[in-house]
Design an enzyme around this catalytic site. Structure first.
Site, mmCIF file in Angstrom:
data_model
loop_
_atom_site.group_PDB
_atom_site.id
_atom_site.type_symbol
_atom_site.label_atom_id
_atom_site.label_comp_id
_atom_site.label_asym_id
_atom_site.label_seq_id
_atom_site.Cartn_x
_atom_site.Cartn_y
_atom_site.Cartn_z
ATOM 1 N N ASP A 1 5.816 4.327 5.223
ATOM 2 C CA ASP A 1 6.627 3.296 5.885
ATOM 3 C C ASP A 1 6.596 1.956 5.147
ATOM 4 O O ASP A 1 7.216 0.982 5.575
ATOM 5 C CB ASP A 1 6.200 3.122 7.342
ATOM 6 C CG ASP A 1 4.768 2.657 7.489
ATOM 7 O OD1 ASP A 1 3.920 3.081 6.688
ATOM 8 O OD2 ASP A 1 4.491 1.861 8.415
ATOM 9 N N HIS A 2 5.887 1.930 4.009
ATOM 10 C CA HIS A 2 5.856 0.721 3.184
ATOM 11 C C HIS A 2 6.286 0.981 1.739
ATOM 12 O O HIS A 2 6.533 0.011 1.010
ATOM 13 C CB HIS A 2 4.447 0.110 3.177
ATOM 14 C CG HIS A 2 4.043 -0.487 4.484
ATOM 15 N ND1 HIS A 2 4.104 -1.842 4.748
ATOM 16 C CD2 HIS A 2 3.592 0.103 5.622
ATOM 17 C CE1 HIS A 2 3.693 -2.068 5.986
ATOM 18 N NE2 HIS A 2 3.382 -0.904 6.544
ATOM 19 N N HIS B 1 0.843 -1.196 0.000
ATOM 20 C CA HIS B 1 0.000 0.000 0.000
ATOM 21 C C HIS B 1 0.881 1.250 0.000
ATOM 22 O O HIS B 1 2.097 1.162 0.082
ATOM 23 C CB HIS B 1 -0.974 -0.003 1.181
ATOM 24 C CG HIS B 1 -0.330 -0.011 2.536
ATOM 25 N ND1 HIS B 1 0.327 -1.095 3.060
ATOM 26 C CD2 HIS B 1 -0.246 0.967 3.496
ATOM 27 C CE1 HIS B 1 0.782 -0.817 4.271
ATOM 28 N NE2 HIS B 1 0.456 0.441 4.567
ATOM 29 N N HIS C 1 -5.506 -1.389 11.861
ATOM 30 C CA HIS C 1 -4.699 -2.589 12.030
ATOM 31 C C HIS C 1 -5.527 -3.587 12.834
ATOM 32 O O HIS C 1 -6.414 -3.199 13.596
ATOM 33 C CB HIS C 1 -3.408 -2.282 12.800
ATOM 34 C CG HIS C 1 -2.420 -1.456 12.046
ATOM 35 N ND1 HIS C 1 -1.526 -1.987 11.158
ATOM 36 C CD2 HIS C 1 -2.201 -0.111 12.056
ATOM 37 C CE1 HIS C 1 -0.781 -1.008 10.642
ATOM 38 N NE2 HIS C 1 -1.173 0.140 11.177
ATOM 39 N N ASP D 1 0.062 -4.347 6.094
ATOM 40 C CA ASP D 1 -0.895 -3.888 7.102
ATOM 41 C C ASP D 1 -2.287 -4.303 6.649
ATOM 42 O O ASP D 1 -2.652 -4.093 5.489
ATOM 43 C CB ASP D 1 -0.836 -2.368 7.252
ATOM 44 C CG ASP D 1 0.506 -1.895 7.810
ATOM 45 O OD1 ASP D 1 1.291 -2.744 8.265
ATOM 46 O OD2 ASP D 1 0.771 -0.675 7.762
ATOM 47 N N HIS E 1 6.508 -6.073 11.616
ATOM 48 C CA HIS E 1 5.794 -4.809 11.804
ATOM 49 C C HIS E 1 5.192 -4.724 13.207
ATOM 50 O O HIS E 1 3.997 -4.493 13.397
ATOM 51 C CB HIS E 1 4.691 -4.661 10.743
ATOM 52 C CG HIS E 1 4.197 -3.244 10.580
ATOM 53 N ND1 HIS E 1 3.284 -2.675 11.434
ATOM 54 C CD2 HIS E 1 4.475 -2.299 9.662
ATOM 55 C CE1 HIS E 1 3.021 -1.440 11.043
ATOM 56 N NE2 HIS E 1 3.741 -1.182 9.961
ATOM 57 N N HIS F 1 1.350 3.896 2.042
ATOM 58 C CA HIS F 1 1.919 4.578 3.206
ATOM 59 C C HIS F 1 3.440 4.659 3.109
ATOM 60 O O HIS F 1 4.093 3.729 2.620
ATOM 61 C CB HIS F 1 1.514 3.870 4.505
ATOM 62 C CG HIS F 1 0.152 4.271 4.980
ATOM 63 N ND1 HIS F 1 -0.599 3.487 5.829
ATOM 64 C CD2 HIS F 1 -0.604 5.376 4.738
ATOM 65 C CE1 HIS F 1 -1.744 4.093 6.090
ATOM 66 N NE2 HIS F 1 -1.770 5.241 5.433
ATOM 67 N N HIS G 1 -7.439 -1.766 5.469
ATOM 68 C CA HIS G 1 -6.413 -0.788 5.878
ATOM 69 C C HIS G 1 -6.570 0.550 5.189
ATOM 70 O O HIS G 1 -6.985 1.528 5.818
ATOM 71 C CB HIS G 1 -5.017 -1.357 5.653
ATOM 72 C CG HIS G 1 -3.942 -0.552 6.301
ATOM 73 N ND1 HIS G 1 -3.869 -0.394 7.668
ATOM 74 C CD2 HIS G 1 -2.905 0.150 5.780
ATOM 75 C CE1 HIS G 1 -2.839 0.367 7.969
ATOM 76 N NE2 HIS G 1 -2.228 0.709 6.838
#
Length: 757
Positions: A70-71, A66, A399, A177, A421, A68, A156
């Site tokens: 942090d991904h 996805h 989450h 996530d 994670h 975000h 998510h």
């Protein structure tokens, strides 16, 4: 099996931490990387995954779950600043993820370009975007031979997916996530229909249990209402995309139901969100039934009636702070910089104001620090600010909590579960809880919690399952039934089907391969037959469709006399047929070199037969002229020695037993010895005597076959031995003893044969 390949799992990020997700899978020479994010609590190179520990040119594919940061935010650095471009690696994400990722990265580059920690340029970002291959949910994608994957809904955020990856038959489910609860606009995460061997799953909340959606929404709206009613400003730090849209839907509906709040504005402080709103409207079809139903009625849920964007001019934060009560959704959610940080510093010293942290806060960020409600904090300029603003935490992070995560893990049913994670403590608690459950049920499931740069080596049971399809699957087999069909293997996935279904299911057709082998031959046709019968038993003889003399061996191999000095072997090729053909070929090519091994002893009790020396005519060369009983005995002895080894001929002396009655006198006999057991064949009656029943039966069977091959023993043997009539020599032995008559042997079939080596 000792050589069973293992799956290597290495975390370059998100190993016992939340942030910079990056998981490397290596199996059978193939490498897949799942996610490539940055750590929100760090900046510059420190925010990246540990990318130097991987040769990126070996990577076959990068899968992004996805949009975000942090991904996904480290993707550009990897594609443009490492040797990833030197290989044949590809990058995949869903269509909505790619659409939003573009705007997210533009905003990320804009924010980082003002600092000295910029990781890449706008040009790098543009080039990276061009290399992304968008895919659809449930679409089977083949990366390269042996490697494929299928995306499934993960909840998510818009476009988020989990990947079911297949590497040479080994199946890995990587969730990223995910949320198992349907919210205002998204579907919940799906359970893939295939049971994977490995589950790599997030553990963000560990063993925490979160509120139900309805209770959480009610508590949230009541809290917002109370803050603005006490003439305070309500700050909701959120990420520009994802949970912000969920909060906007909740607030817009709540304001609609409360006319007394219509004079209190709600601001959405994100230019990025304005750009992306068109993406949300484009991908309505990926959302839940409630959103699709409203959109079908021309009621676009993302056209908000009580929410507006902040004024575009500079200094809007101070104007709003000095104005009447309001609600502001401001990014970023971690509050380390940007509008959410500026508004917090302006409102922190007023107790009428309120802060609601609506998402998961990562360790090391201001959002995590402020949830501990410190009395003061340090501003971005280094000043100390007294904190009087109220602080509440209500998680809308989408989450899974413990009950949802544990249920999903058990439903997936993987042999190995890898937790990622999640912070070390939360991850450890989840691992302990799951181990306890499996122990109670006596299930052998391995739970792993790898640290960053720690490589897991996972082994699996070697057995593989073949799926029966087509005609074989129409009637379920009963216990004890044996299924027979074609086993079709593709990328270590096995299918069993009826040969008639091969074209329909595999696009293939069957064929028969006929093999032919020509042999130059220097012996006669009858000699070939004798050797074949000696090795294989009965041999069918006749003419083929073209009138060529043919002998069929074991119903499989045809031996044809295609020329005077040439044989041709012909058979339908298969693994078993080829072995019979090879043995037939070896036997035939050795016929003319096979030595005779029968000896006739010359002492008083035994005589041994010797081969003719090279200067003499071969004893089998002229069967028509052979009238000697010695030659007939020799043929029989040679036949027996071919099966049992050395054979001795015992002959009584002329004067021996002369005084005894004729019926008590000793008879000439052949002596066979095998494995310390002896059998004697009376050459007058052809009766076999032996103390071993097993050996006796074997000698009788071979003697019967010999009598159908060599000429009859109707003449006298040697001087001094009484003549044996046909009735005695053949009638007794065949009719009374063997129970069968010997057919007439013509001159061709009476050719004396050598013993097969």
């Amino acid at each position: 099996m000792a050589d069973t390949p293992t799956l290597s799992v290495t975390m370059l990020g998100a190993g016992q931490e939340v942030g910079r997700s990056c998981c490397v899978l290596h199996y059978r020479g193939k490498t897949i990387v799942c996610d490539a994010g940055v750590h929100p609590a760090h900046s510059g190179m420190a925010s990246l995954p540990f990318i130097d520990d991987l040769d990126w040119s070996t990577v076959d594919a990068i899968l992004i779950t996805h949009f975000h940061l942090d991904h996904a935010a480290a993707l550009t650095y990897i594609t443009e600043k490492t040797n990833f471009g030197d290989g044949k690696g590809k990058v995949y994400m869903t269509h909505p993820t790619k659409a939003v990722h573009k705007f997210m990265m533009q905003d990320y580059v804009r924010m980082s370009s003002s600092t000295s920690d910029a990781l890449f340029s706008p040009l790098d970002m543009t080039k990276s975007l061009a290399a992304i291959i968008p895919v659809s949910v449930h679409q089977l994608i083949t990366v390269c031979p042996g490697v494929s994957f299928t995306p499934y809904h993960a909840g998510h955020v818009l476009g988020a997916c989990m990947f079911l990856i297949d590497i040479y038959g080994l199946k890995i489910l990587y969730t990223g996530d995910y949320s198992r609860e349907e919210d205002r606009h998204l579907v919940k995460a799906e359970l893939p229909p295939v049971r994977p061997d490995v589950l790599i799953v997030e553990s963000t909340f560990g063993t925490q249990t979160l509120e139900g959606r309805e209770e959480k929404e009610q508590r949230f709206t009541n809290l917002v209402h109370s803050i603005v009613k006490r003439n305070g400003h309500c700050l909701l730090p959120t990420f520009a995309l994802g949970r912000a849209q969920e909060l906007l839907l909740i607030l817009d509906e709540y304001w609609k139901k409360h006319p007394d709040l219509h004079n209190i504005p709600i601001y959405y402080a994100s230019s990025l969100a304005r750009k992306c709103m068109s993406v949300y409207q484009t991908y309505i079809h990926t959302m839940n039934a409630n959103i699709r139903s409203r959109f079908a009625k021309r009621d676009n849920p993302f056209v908000f009636k009580h929410i507006s964007n902040v004024p575009p001019q500079r200094g809007w934060e101070k104007k709003i702070a000095e104005g009447p009560p309001c609600v502001v959704l401001a990014s970023p959610g971690f509050m380390d910089n940007g509008p959410s940080r500026e508004l917090f510093e302006l409102w922190a010293s007023d107790s009428r104001n309120g802060l609601i942290v609506t998402g998961y806060s990562i360790e090391g960020t201001l959002a995590r620090e402020i949830t501990n409600e410190p009395e003061e904090f340090t501003s971005m300029k280094g000043n100390t600010i007294q904190r009087k603003i109220s602080v509440e935490g209500i998680s809308f992070s989408a989450h899974v909590d413990f009950s949802q995560n544990s249920e999903f893990i058990e439903l997936v049913g993987a042999q190995h579960v890898v937790l990622v994670h999640g912070e070390q403590t939360a991850m450890g608690r989840l691992r302990a809880a799951m181990n306890s459950r499996y122990k109670e049920r006596n299930e052998d499931v391995k739970i792993h919690t790898p640290r960053n740069l720690e490589t897991l080596q996972l082994s699996f049971r070697g057995e593989r399952v073949a799926k029966a399809i087509g005609a074989l699957a129409d009637k379920p087999p009963q216990t004890g039934d044996v299924l027979s069909g074609l086993l079709v293997a593709k990328d270590y996935s096995y299918t069993l089907l009826d040969p008639r279904d091969l074209r329909d299911f595999a696009g293939l057709t069957t064929c028969t391969v006929t093999q032919r082998q020509k042999i130059a031959l220097g012996v006669g046709w009858a000699l070939v037959r004798w050797h074949l019968e000696g090795m294989y038993g009965t041999v069918e003889e006749g003419l083929d469709k073209d009138g060529i003399p043919t002998m069929r061996v074991m119903g499989i191999v045809d031996v044809k006399q295609t020329a005077e000095h040439e044989l041709t072997l012909e058979w339908e090729s298969s693994s078993s047929n080829d072995m019979i053909a090879d043995s037939t070929l070896a036997l035939i090519t050795g016929i003319d070199k096979s030595p005779a091994s029968v000896k006739l002893t010359t002492n008083s009790h035994s005589h041994s037969y010797e081969h003719s020396d090279p200067g003499h005519v071969h004893p089998h060369a002229n069967p028509e002229g052979e009238a000697s009983s010695v030659m007939r005995i020799q043929r029989l002895a040679m036949f027996l020695e071919a099966h049992f080894g050395e054979v001795e001929l015992h002959m009584p002396e002329p004067d021996e037993d002369a005084e005894l009655p004729e019926d008590e006198r000793r008879q000439p006999a052949l002596l066979v010895e095998l494995d310390h057991a002896e059998a004697e064949i009376n050459l007058v009656t052809l009766v076999v005597n032996s103390s071993s029943d097993t050996l006796k039966k074997r000698v009788e069977a071979v003697l019967d076959m010999a009598l159908t091959t060599v000429s009859s023993l109707s003449e006298s043997f040697v001087s001094g031995i009484p003549v044996v009539s046909d009735d005695v020599a053949l009638g007794l032995s065949q009719q009374d003893k063997l129970g069968a008559s010997v057919p007439e042997i013509d001159s061709a079939s009476a050719v004396a044969m050598e013993v097969a080596a």
